[in-house]
Design an enzyme around this catalytic site. Structure first.
Site, PDB file in Angstrom:
ATOM      1  N   GLY A 246     -15.357  59.385 103.790  1.00  0.00           N
ATOM      2  CA  GLY A 246     -15.684  60.486 102.885  1.00  0.00           C
ATOM      3  C   GLY A 246     -15.584  61.843 103.560  1.00  0.00           C
ATOM      4  N   SER A 247     -16.387  62.776 103.077  1.00  0.00           N
ATOM      5  CA  SER A 247     -16.171  64.192 103.398  1.00  0.00           C
ATOM      6  C   SER A 247     -16.443  64.584 104.841  1.00  0.00           C
ATOM      7  CB  SER A 247     -17.019  65.061 102.472  1.00  0.00           C
ATOM      8  OG  SER A 247     -16.562  64.953 101.138  1.00  0.00           O
ATOM      9  N   VAL A 248     -17.104  63.734 105.631  1.00  0.00           N
ATOM     10  CA  VAL A 248     -17.239  64.056 107.052  1.00  0.00           C
ATOM     11  C   VAL A 248     -15.857  64.182 107.683  1.00  0.00           C
ATOM     12  CG1 VAL A 248     -18.091  63.215 109.290  1.00  0.00           C
ATOM     13  CG2 VAL A 248     -19.531  63.007 107.257  1.00  0.00           C
ATOM     14  N   GLU A 249     -14.885  63.458 107.127  1.00  0.00           N
ATOM     15  CA  GLU A 249     -13.523  63.518 107.655  1.00  0.00           C
ATOM     16  C   GLU A 249     -12.900  64.899 107.483  1.00  0.00           C
ATOM     17  OE1 GLU A 249      -9.356  62.936 108.358  1.00  0.00           O
ATOM     18  OE2 GLU A 249     -10.245  63.644 106.500  1.00  0.00           O
ATOM     19  N   LYS A 250     -13.427  65.712 106.560  1.00  0.00           N
ATOM     20  CA  LYS A 250     -12.887  67.066 106.368  1.00  0.00           C
ATOM     21  C   LYS A 250     -12.992  67.904 107.643  1.00  0.00           C
ATOM     22  CE  LYS A 250     -14.037  67.050 101.451  1.00  0.00           C
ATOM     23  NZ  LYS A 250     -15.017  67.449 100.423  1.00  0.00           N
TER      24      LYS A 250
END
Length: 570
Positions: free
Chosen positions: A284-288
């Site tokens: 999810g958004s931690v990968e951003k």
């Protein structure tokens, strides 16, 4: 003449001793059976597993084995077997067979019995008028911290279907910990040992200790706050990882649900593994954070780059949405990260080609096992960039369409905290070799640069905005007096049965502090909550509590510098 005679006698004795101890072991064993010689094992003491300060997490305690001389027990075997089955819980029929075993003077009855219990049982059987039982030293394994680090430490295998080979470090470093058993062979007559009879002894070699990077206090605390969070949202499971930012040493790796390593009989098998390594999920958004670092490092965007973010974004045959409904937004790239916009991330990521983004993710460690020494680690999956479509890149840019394990993701975010240099995580202090031949530990740590220091600093400033009141999605993670950088994550999960997104979520948060001089990186993932949950609202507070505990325990002072301030809108 007398000297010559004495020399001949000594030579004969020496030759006989060499023959007995090494040159003709098979002949010696045959003679032992025929002449009343008994061979008994001398158990090596298994090495301890300790935390970084030498506090034992697994250790050997006083124990005894109960053994039998079948030539003395066979006549009363049925009565003795009944007593042993009642007092020790051993199988009656198996014990009866051992007590009647022909052509041997030694049989195991029970292993690793607490010393007081074993002595009490043998004394009671002798008091009943039966002979032929005895005890020998046989250290048993105990786990004084009970559930603390149980998923890492593991347990000794007991040979049943639930755990045939043990688990965790006990399994991975079995040879190192076990040492090598010895053996004593002596002569008996009339059922007793002959004091001046033949006797040979091969002393055991005790196992070596295994010292971990884990801090038992931090591990205990992390497990407790993680448990509270998982139970609070009725989630399936959770993981919390704390790293020393600069060295990559794992200070805590918590699982929930967990188990008491002293009694695994009631624990479901799924709770015995180390989820942070064995389970994979979409981050999810931690990968951003990683996508943003690649874009900035390539000079394609800056934190102040202006992006117009529509309410939805068609990509091939799909439509990308944000987690909140909105019309057109005018966000900076820092605002895209602070507010965790999928659409904004996809628009920014269109400027980088597939292979370049894939190369950065590879360098951050995604798709590679961390290799810390725990068996059963999953590699995760990052599709080959040559196979990416525009939709593939779009979803990967915000953390869907790839799979990771939790320690991989913690190490990737730690790269930003560590000034853009990836440092491989480690669990063992110094170095040790697994039974599989892998050399692991802090002495084998590897490093490589992923992004520049300037890039890491800019990404850190954007992550600080996430925890800033009025700007980001997780102001509740802020710690008074300290600068905290972080990133929320919420991702749909693939169901085990349908192979599709089944509506369940993984909520996560990654953070480090102090943001301008990072000492600790913490990552928390909570899987499949039933109650409403989010990365900032559910996992974020766990990260804040663990970070705060670490900062206080290790006496890390506030840096006293001003927090980052970037525009989130234009």
């Amino acid at each position: 003449m007398g000297l010559i005679f004495l020399t001949m006698v000594l030579s004969l004795f020496g030759a006989r001793l060499v023959q007995l101890q090494g040159l003709d072991p098979q002949a010696y064993a045959a003679r032992a059976e025929s002449e009343g010689l008994v061979s008994v094992p001398l158990e090596a003491t298994r090495g301890d597993i300790t935390d970084r300060h030498g506090v034992p997490l697994a250790r050997s305690a006083a124990g005894l084995m109960v053994v039998a001389d079948p030539q003395r027990t066979s006549d009363d075997a049925e009565a003795i077997a009944r007593l042993l089955a009642n007092k020790l819980g051993v199988d009656y029929f198996d014990t009866l067979e051992r007590l009647r075993k022909p052509d041997t003077r030694f049989q195991y009855i029970a292993r690793e019995v607490p010393a007081a219990k074993a002595t009490r049982v043998v004394d009671a059987i002798e008091a009943a008028g039966y002979e032929g039982l005895d005890t020998r030293p046989d250290p048993l394994r105990e786990y004084p911290a009970h559930d603390v680090a149980a998923n890492l430490v593991g347990f000794m295998g007991n040979g049943d279907d639930a755990a045939p080979s043990g688990a965790g470090l006990e399994l991975a470093f079995g040879d190192l910990l076990a040492g090598k058993d010895g053996k004593e062979t002596y002569e008996v007559g009339g059922g007793t040992r002959i004091p001046l009879g033949e006797n040979t002894e091969i002393k055991p070699i005790d196992g070596k200790d295994l010292r971990l990077t884990i801090d038992r206090d931090v591990q205990w605390y992390a497990q407790r706050v993680l448990r509270t969070a998982v139970q609070g949202v009725r989630a399936e499971s959770g993981v919390a990882i704390a790293l020393d930012t600069r060295t990559g040493e794992i200070l805590a790796l918590a699982d929930y649900p967990t188990f008491d390593a002293n009694d695994i009989s009631e624990a479901p098998r799924r709770n015995l593994r180390t989820r942070a390594l064995s389970d994979v999920y979409e981050p999810g958004s931690v990968e951003k954070v990683l996508t943003g670092a690649a874009l900035i490092d390539q000079g394609l965007v800056s934190p102040r780059t202006r992006i117009t973010v529509p309410g939805e974004l068609p990509v091939m045959d799909r439509v990308i949405h944000d987690y909140f409904d909105h019309g057109n937004l005018r966000l900076t790239f820092a605002g895209v990260i602070a507010k965790s916009s999928n659409i904004g991330t996809v628009l920014a990521a269109r400027q980088i080609d597939h292979k370049t983004l894939g190369r950065y993710l590879d360098s951050f460690g995604l798709g590679h096992r961390t290799g810390i020494g725990i068996p059963g680690e999953s590699r995760g999956l990052v599709p080959d960039p040559d196979s990416w479509t525009d939709l593939t890149q779009a979803t990967i840019s915000f953390g869907q369409g790839i799979s990771v394990n939790a320690l991989q993701m913690a190490a990737a975010v730690n790269t930003i905290a560590n000034g853009g240099e990836f440092v491989s995580p480690s669990l063992v202090k110094g170095s040790a070799r697994t039974d599989g031949g892998d050399l692991v530990g802090t002495d084998t740590t590897t490093r490589h640069r992923v992004v520049s220091r300037q890039t890491a600093r800019q990404v850190t400033h954007m992550m600080e905005m996430v925890t800033t009141e009025g700007a980001g999605t997780a102001p509740q993670v802020a710690i008074p007096g300290y600068r905290v950088a972080g990133k929320t994550g919420t991702a749909q999960q693939v169901g085990e049965h349908c192979g599709c997104y089944d509506g369940s979520l993984a909520v996560s948060f990654a953070g480090f502090a102090p943001a301008d001089q990072p000492r600790f990186t913490v990552y928390v993932v909570i899987q499949r909550p039933e109650a409403p949950a989010g990365g900032g609202s559910t996992a974020g507070p766990v990260v804040r509590q663990i970070l705060n505990y670490l900062l206080q325990k290790y006496a890390v002072p506030p840096t006293g510098t001003r927090p980052a301030h970037l525009p989130v809108e234009w």
